[in-house]
Scaffold this motif. Structure first.
Motif, PDB file in Angstrom:
ATOM      1  N   VAL A   1       2.683 -10.342  -5.354  1.00 16.54           N
ATOM      2  CA  VAL A   1       2.649  -8.982  -4.828  1.00 16.54           C
ATOM      3  C   VAL A   1       1.596  -8.199  -5.602  1.00 16.54           C
ATOM      4  O   VAL A   1       1.618  -8.164  -6.833  1.00 16.54           O
ATOM      5  N   VAL A   2       0.654  -7.584  -4.878  1.00 18.92           N
ATOM      6  CA  VAL A   2      -0.362  -6.765  -5.525  1.00 18.92           C
ATOM      7  C   VAL A   2      -0.261  -5.336  -5.005  1.00 18.92           C
ATOM      8  O   VAL A   2       0.247  -5.083  -3.914  1.00 18.92           O
ATOM      9  N   THR A   3      -0.728  -4.407  -5.827  1.00 19.41           N
ATOM     10  CA  THR A   3      -0.681  -2.992  -5.483  1.00 19.41           C
ATOM     11  C   THR A   3      -2.021  -2.355  -5.825  1.00 19.41           C
ATOM     12  O   THR A   3      -2.883  -2.963  -6.452  1.00 19.41           O
ATOM     13  N   GLY A   4      -2.164  -1.107  -5.441  1.00 20.33           N
ATOM     14  CA  GLY A   4      -3.384  -0.380  -5.747  1.00 20.33           C
ATOM     15  C   GLY A   4      -4.390  -0.480  -4.614  1.00 20.33           C
ATOM     16  O   GLY A   4      -4.559  -1.524  -3.997  1.00 20.33           O
ATOM     17  N   GLY A   5      -5.037   0.635  -4.325  1.00 16.77           N
ATOM     18  CA  GLY A   5      -6.013   0.647  -3.247  1.00 16.77           C
ATOM     19  C   GLY A   5      -5.332   0.688  -1.893  1.00 16.77           C
ATOM     20  O   GLY A   5      -4.130   0.472  -1.768  1.00 16.77           O
TER      21      GLY A   5
ATOM     22  N   HIS B   1       0.839  -1.201   0.000  1.00 15.76           N
ATOM     23  CA  HIS B   1       0.000   0.000   0.000  1.00 15.76           C
ATOM     24  C   HIS B   1       0.870   1.245   0.000  1.00 15.76           C
ATOM     25  O   HIS B   1       1.685   1.455   0.908  1.00 15.76           O
ATOM     26  N   ALA B   2       0.685   2.080  -1.014  1.00 15.08           N
ATOM     27  CA  ALA B   2       1.397   3.355  -1.045  1.00 15.08           C
ATOM     28  C   ALA B   2       0.797   4.339  -0.050  1.00 15.08           C
ATOM     29  O   ALA B   2       1.478   5.260   0.414  1.00 15.08           O
ATOM     30  N   SER B   3      -0.472   4.166   0.275  1.00 16.42           N
ATOM     31  CA  SER B   3      -1.145   5.023   1.253  1.00 16.42           C
ATOM     32  C   SER B   3      -2.296   4.245   1.862  1.00 16.42           C
ATOM     33  O   SER B   3      -2.726   3.216   1.325  1.00 16.42           O
ATOM     34  N   VAL B   4      -2.784   4.723   2.987  1.00 14.63           N
ATOM     35  CA  VAL B   4      -3.943   4.111   3.636  1.00 14.63           C
ATOM     36  C   VAL B   4      -4.879   5.211   4.109  1.00 14.63           C
ATOM     37  O   VAL B   4      -4.441   6.293   4.481  1.00 14.63           O
TER      38      VAL B   4
END
Length: 309
Positions: free
Chosen positions: A225-229, A158-161
């Motif tokens: 590995v997943v990204t986004g959201g 997560h780049a942000s939460v």
């Protein structure tokens, strides 16, 4: 050492603490939601393991973070308040806000690593996964490397939460954090609880807070590995119709944008809505409870970034 935090009159939070404070401080939370018993049982199991494991720092385990919700067996606590949307809390607010404030100030603010143990609860399914802050480090290494040390087959960077979560409070303070998810559907699986306990011990090892512990069985053959959201379970693919949901994919499946992931049928047996993926990626959460209403989340899909371990 066992301890107790007074969150409100008549409401205490019981924790177990290991170590002498000579190294990294780690906080492990379970039971933030009252219908997610995986984290509660895994936190107790972690405490049992730490009782016979050399601890270099200080590890504080709070298995039952939300006693009112756990007593009711529901996701939310008092007044339908979602504890995972209230951090860092308010000492003068409602009961859940006071719980959030107590946990934030006593256990998250002083820690060097936060691990929050969740699950899909009664209404959803999730693949076993470790979510983490993509820009953080642990033990001098990218947090992704630490996540790869865990036994989870799916890793969500997560780049942000969104604000209000325990991990978003830790993130705002610049601290590394991770959370675990799995299972759901109102059932508990021994394998999931084992994954959680092993995952916590592996992160403690990377952080330098505990000596290595041996576990039976091989690591996962492949980690996706997943990204986004931001992992917010209140957002995603939404239902537009009321009725009964019949899924055509499973949690952990890879789907293409526009692919059918299920359908909603009305009480007459007619298809009221075809539910489609809003993006290409991995189904990280899927509705399990069959009765649905418009605006509820059908699924969360995160993009696979190709960094398979």
């Amino acid at each position: 050492m066992s301890g107790r935090l007074r969150a409100a009159p008549g409401l205490d939070l019981d924790f177990v603490r290991f170590g002498d404070g000579g190294g990294p401080a780690v906080t492990v939370l379970g039971g933030v939601h009252g219908d997610e018993m995986e984290g509660v049982l895994a936190a107790y199991r972690v405490a049992d393991l730490l009782a016979s494991t050399p601890v270099r720092g200080t590890v504080t385990v709070l298995p039952r973070a939300n006693p009112p919700a756990l007593a009711a067996g529901t996701r939310h606590g008092d007044g339908d308040a979602n504890l995972a949307r209230l951090f860092p809390g308010d000492p003068g607010g409602g009961l859940s806000e006071r719980i959030a404030h107590t946990i934030a100030t006593a256990l998250i603010d002083p820690c060097d690593l936060l691990i929050d143990l969740h699950s899909a609860g009664r209404r959803y399914r999730m693949p076993p996964m470790c979510g983490f802050g993509a820009g953080r480090t642990l033990g001098g290494r990218p947090l992704l490397d630490a996540a790869r040390a865990t036994p989870f087959p799916y890793l969500w960077a997560h780049a942000s939460v969104a604000p209000g979560r325990s991990v978003s409070h830790a993130d705002a303070l610049g601290k590394p954090w991770a959370y675990f998810e799995s299972g759901g559907g109102g059932a508990l699986r021994e394998a999931d609880i084992d994954l959680y306990a092993q995952g916590v011990l592996r992160l403690l090892e990377v952080a330098g807070a505990a000596e290595p512990v041996s576990f039976a069985g091989p690591p996962p053959a492949r980690q996706v590995v997943v990204t986004g959201g931001d992992g917010n379970t209140d957002t995603g693919v939404l239902f537009g119709s009321a009725g009964v949901f019949v899924s055509s994919v499973a949690a952990g499946d890879t789907v293409a944008a526009g692919q059918t992931i299920g359908a909603v049928y009305d009480d007459g047996g007619q298809c009221a809505e075809v539910v489609r993926a809003d993006a290409s990626g991995v189904v990280m959460m899927l509705r399990h409870d069959l009765r649905v209403t418009p605006g509820e989340v059908a699924a969360i899909i995160a993009g696979e970034d190709g960094r398979a371990a």
